[in-house]
Enzyme design. Structure first.
Site, PDB file in Angstrom:
ATOM      1  N   GLY A 102       0.815  -1.222   0.000  1.00 21.84           N
ATOM      2  CA  GLY A 102       0.000   0.000   0.000  1.00 21.84           C
ATOM      3  C   GLY A 102       0.842   1.263   0.000  1.00 21.84           C
ATOM      4  O   GLY A 102       0.399   2.307  -0.479  1.00 21.84           O
ATOM      5  N   GLU A 117       1.655   1.804  -3.525  1.00 21.14           N
ATOM      6  CA  GLU A 117       0.409   2.215  -4.188  1.00 21.14           C
ATOM      7  C   GLU A 117       0.060   3.661  -3.850  1.00 21.14           C
ATOM      8  O   GLU A 117      -0.398   4.414  -4.718  1.00 21.14           O
ATOM      9  CB  GLU A 117      -0.725   1.262  -3.779  1.00 21.14           C
ATOM     10  CG  GLU A 117      -0.486  -0.137  -4.344  1.00 21.14           C
ATOM     11  CD  GLU A 117      -1.467  -1.184  -3.830  1.00 21.14           C
ATOM     12  OE1 GLU A 117      -1.976  -1.966  -4.632  1.00 21.14           O
ATOM     13  OE2 GLU A 117      -1.712  -1.218  -2.607  1.00 21.14           O
ATOM     14  N   GLU A 133       2.913  -8.172  -1.406  1.00 21.06           N
ATOM     15  CA  GLU A 133       1.704  -8.826  -0.879  1.00 21.06           C
ATOM     16  C   GLU A 133       1.704 -10.328  -1.138  1.00 21.06           C
ATOM     17  O   GLU A 133       1.180 -11.112  -0.351  1.00 21.06           O
ATOM     18  CB  GLU A 133       0.445  -8.201  -1.507  1.00 21.06           C
ATOM     19  CG  GLU A 133       0.165  -6.770  -1.072  1.00 21.06           C
ATOM     20  CD  GLU A 133       0.801  -5.721  -1.974  1.00 21.06           C
ATOM     21  OE1 GLU A 133       1.779  -6.032  -2.687  1.00 21.06           O
ATOM     22  OE2 GLU A 133       0.336  -4.567  -1.950  1.00 21.06           O
TER      23      GLU A 133
HETATM   24  N1  DAK Z   1       2.286  -3.846   8.930  1.00 20.93           N
HETATM   25  C1  DAK Z   1       2.440  -3.862  10.267  1.00 20.93           C
HETATM   26  N2  DAK Z   1       3.637  -3.705  10.879  1.00 20.93           N
HETATM   27  C2  DAK Z   1       4.713  -3.545  10.097  1.00 20.93           C
HETATM   28  C3  DAK Z   1       4.628  -3.528   8.702  1.00 20.93           C
HETATM   29  C4  DAK Z   1       3.342  -3.674   8.106  1.00 20.93           C
HETATM   30  N3  DAK Z   1       3.132  -3.606   6.786  1.00 20.93           N
HETATM   31  N4  DAK Z   1       5.874  -3.338   8.195  1.00 20.93           N
HETATM   32  C5  DAK Z   1       6.691  -3.247   9.257  1.00 20.93           C
HETATM   33  N5  DAK Z   1       6.004  -3.353  10.404  1.00 20.93           N
HETATM   34  C6  DAK Z   1       6.516  -3.311  11.768  1.00 20.93           C
HETATM   35  C7  DAK Z   1       7.214  -4.602  12.124  1.00 20.93           C
HETATM   36  O1  DAK Z   1       6.281  -5.578  12.528  1.00 20.93           O
HETATM   37  C8  DAK Z   1       8.121  -4.143  13.244  1.00 20.93           C
HETATM   38  O2  DAK Z   1       7.325  -4.006  14.407  1.00 20.93           O
HETATM   39  P1  DAK Z   1       7.787  -4.721  15.812  1.00 20.93           P
HETATM   40  O3  DAK Z   1       7.941  -6.164  15.507  1.00 20.93           O
HETATM   41  O4  DAK Z   1       9.089  -4.037  16.140  1.00 20.93           O
HETATM   42  O5  DAK Z   1       6.678  -4.380  16.760  1.00 20.93           O
HETATM   43  C9  DAK Z   1       8.528  -2.750  12.821  1.00 20.93           C
HETATM   44  O6  DAK Z   1       7.538  -2.326  11.880  1.00 20.93           O
HETATM   45  C10 DAK Z   1       9.883  -2.707  12.141  1.00 20.93           C
HETATM   46  O7  DAK Z   1       9.887  -3.661  11.108  1.00 20.93           O
HETATM   47  P2  DAK Z   1      11.009  -4.821  10.963  1.00 20.93           P
HETATM   48  O8  DAK Z   1      11.558  -5.168  12.285  1.00 20.93           O
HETATM   49  O9  DAK Z   1      10.397  -5.899  10.158  1.00 20.93           O
HETATM   50  O10 DAK Z   1      12.113  -4.054  10.119  1.00 20.93           O
HETATM   51  P3  DAK Z   1      13.156  -4.655   9.064  1.00 20.93           P
HETATM   52  O11 DAK Z   1      14.072  -3.538   8.717  1.00 20.93           O
HETATM   53  O12 DAK Z   1      13.735  -5.941   9.575  1.00 20.93           O
HETATM   54  O13 DAK Z   1      12.268  -5.032   7.788  1.00 20.93           O
HETATM   55  C11 DAK Z   1      10.612  -4.593   6.075  1.00 20.93           C
HETATM   56  C12 DAK Z   1      11.643  -4.002   7.081  1.00 20.93           C
HETATM   57  C13 DAK Z   1       9.855  -3.435   5.464  1.00 20.93           C
HETATM   58  C14 DAK Z   1      11.341  -5.367   4.978  1.00 20.93           C
HETATM   59  C15 DAK Z   1       9.664  -5.561   6.837  1.00 20.93           C
HETATM   60  O14 DAK Z   1       9.133  -4.876   7.996  1.00 20.93           O
HETATM   61  C16 DAK Z   1       8.496  -6.023   6.003  1.00 20.93           C
HETATM   62  O15 DAK Z   1       8.618  -6.931   5.196  1.00 20.93           O
HETATM   63  N6  DAK Z   1       7.297  -5.414   6.235  1.00 20.93           N
HETATM   64  C17 DAK Z   1       6.096  -5.823   5.574  1.00 20.93           C
HETATM   65  C18 DAK Z   1       6.065  -5.333   4.150  1.00 20.93           C
HETATM   66  C19 DAK Z   1       4.813  -5.811   3.443  1.00 20.93           C
HETATM   67  O16 DAK Z   1       4.567  -7.023   3.314  1.00 20.93           O
HETATM   68  N7  DAK Z   1       4.000  -4.881   2.971  1.00 20.93           N
HETATM   69  C20 DAK Z   1       2.767  -5.183   2.273  1.00 20.93           C
HETATM   70  C21 DAK Z   1       1.641  -5.280   3.285  1.00 20.93           C
HETATM   71  S1  DAK Z   1       0.108  -5.686   2.517  1.00 20.93           S
HETATM   72  C22 DAK Z   1      -6.362  -1.897   0.605  1.00 20.93           C
HETATM   73  C23 DAK Z   1      -5.382  -0.999   0.312  1.00 20.93           C
HETATM   74  C24 DAK Z   1      -4.054  -1.373   0.423  1.00 20.93           C
HETATM   75  C25 DAK Z   1      -3.692  -2.645   0.844  1.00 20.93           C
HETATM   76  C26 DAK Z   1      -4.698  -3.542   1.168  1.00 20.93           C
HETATM   77  C27 DAK Z   1      -6.048  -3.187   1.035  1.00 20.93           C
HETATM   78  N8  DAK Z   1      -7.812  -1.549   0.464  1.00 20.93           N
HETATM   79  C28 DAK Z   1      -8.093  -0.236  -0.066  1.00 20.93           C
HETATM   80  C29 DAK Z   1      -8.781  -2.415   0.876  1.00 20.93           C
HETATM   81  C30 DAK Z   1      -2.295  -2.955   0.974  1.00 20.93           C
HETATM   82  C31 DAK Z   1      -1.835  -4.122   1.435  1.00 20.93           C
HETATM   83  C32 DAK Z   1      -0.438  -4.196   1.867  1.00 20.93           C
HETATM   84  O17 DAK Z   1       0.288  -3.248   1.812  1.00 20.93           O
END
Ligand code: DAK
Length: 257
Positions: A108, A111, A131
């Site tokens: 997001g 996006e 995602e």
């Molecule tokens: N959500 C929640 N928490 C998150 C997060 C996320 N997307 N990204 C990072 N954090 C949190 C981590 O959980 C961690 O929190 P604690 O564990 O310390 O409490 C903190 O931020 C620091 O992250 P990391 O410890 O993981 O940090 P690193 O440097 O090791 O890694 C990273 C950074 C960005 C590579 C990793 O955090 C990561 O992979 N994050 C997730 C990225 C991801 O998968 N993003 C896509 C999410 S799904 C919609 C509109 C939009 C969407 C859906 C619907 N509608 C209009 C209905 C969008 C969907 C998405 O984006």
């Protein structure tokens, strides 16, 4: 507001909006998105503001929707929450928005940057649609806007592998306007904003609207839409001022009238 910081007078006619949930890498929870929608609406209605810069911090623009908030939801929960209406309202902002992106712009977050009209990136920026790694797919335009920006082959690879691209790659692929060292990305966005803020805000708004129609309409209809906006600008004082200033060899003073 808890997760959004707004500086309406960041510079003359330029507002700065900052995503401010740094510990969670600016993960976009519902409250943050609602606050963002409300702040952009207020700035859109503020006559003093002509250009908006949207940014995060050095480490993250936004690492995507809040996975922790989203993980337990059912399809019907998602339908009822109807987050799309919030995203749609953000997308409908009339004034130009420049995304100043450093660090992660994922899911997001990517996006959201693509909904903006231009992207200025720092060298540390990383763009991705990861995602797929958590069992879903982009839901806020990632399969559509990314494909239009970078082409099918690259978009398909990013969406199906979830791998990130660097700022340099994003520049090469046409996803971002420019890449600068991290300490300069906000300044660079400001420079671009100033270059737009001294133009007629009415012409800027109509031009933005017309360029966006290129993604929504067939060519013939888009040209027709453009023509209407072009004619309409001759009803503005800014058109008279702009052309008079050219003839009199002086700098125009646009008033947005
Ligand atoms: N959500 C929640 N928490 C998150 C997060 C996320 N997307 N990204 C990072 N954090 C949190 C981590 O959980 C961690 O929190 P604690 O564990 O310390 O409490 C903190 O931020 C620091 O992250 P990391 O410890 O993981 O940090 P690193 O440097 O090791 O890694 C990273 C950074 C960005 C590579 C990793 O955090 C990561 O992979 N994050 C997730 C990225 C991801 O998968 N993003 C896509 C999410 S799904 C919609 C509109 C939009 C969407 C859906 C619907 N509608 C209009 C209905 C969008 C969907 C998405 O984006």
């Amino acid at each position: 507001m808890e997760f959004i910081l707004v500086e309406p007078n960041y510079a003359k006619h330029i507002a700065l909006v900052r995503l401010n949930r740094p510990k969670e890498l600016n993960a976009l929870n519902l409250q943050l998105m609602n606050e963002l929608r409300d702040s952009l609406k207020a700035l859109d209605e503020d006559d003093e503001v002509r250009v908006i810069i949207l940014t995060g911090n050095e480490r993250a623009f936004a690492a995507g929707a809040d996975i922790k908030q989203m993980s337990g939801r059912s399809a019907i929960d998602m339908l009822k929450i109807d987050q799309f209406s919030t995203w749609d309202q953000i997308r409908k902002t009339k004034k130009p928005i420049i995304a100043a992106v450093s660090g992660f712009a994922l899911g997001g977050g990517c996006e959201l940057a693509m909904i903006c009209d231009m992207i200025v990136a720092s060298e540390s920026a990383k763009f991705g649609q990861p995602e797929i790694k958590i069992g879903v797919m982009p839901g806020a335009g990632g399969t559509q806007r990314l494909t239009r920006a970078v082409g099918k082959a690259r978009a398909m690879e990013m969406v199906l592998t979830g791998n990130f691209i660097s700022a340099e790659e994003a520049l090469k692929y046409g996803l971002v306007n420019r890449v600068v060292p991290e300490e300069l990305y906000l300044m660079e966005a400001l420079k671009l904003a100033k270059d737009i803020a001294d133009k007629s805000p009415i012409a800027v708004q109509m031009a933005k609207e017309s360029v966006n129609k290129a993604f929504e309409m067939p060519l013939q209809e888009g040209l027709f839409f453009e023509r209407k906006n072009f004619y309409m600008l001759f009803a503005s004082e800014d058109q008279k001022e702009g052309m008079a200033a050219f003839i009199e060899k002086r700098t125009p003073e646009f008033k947005g009238k």
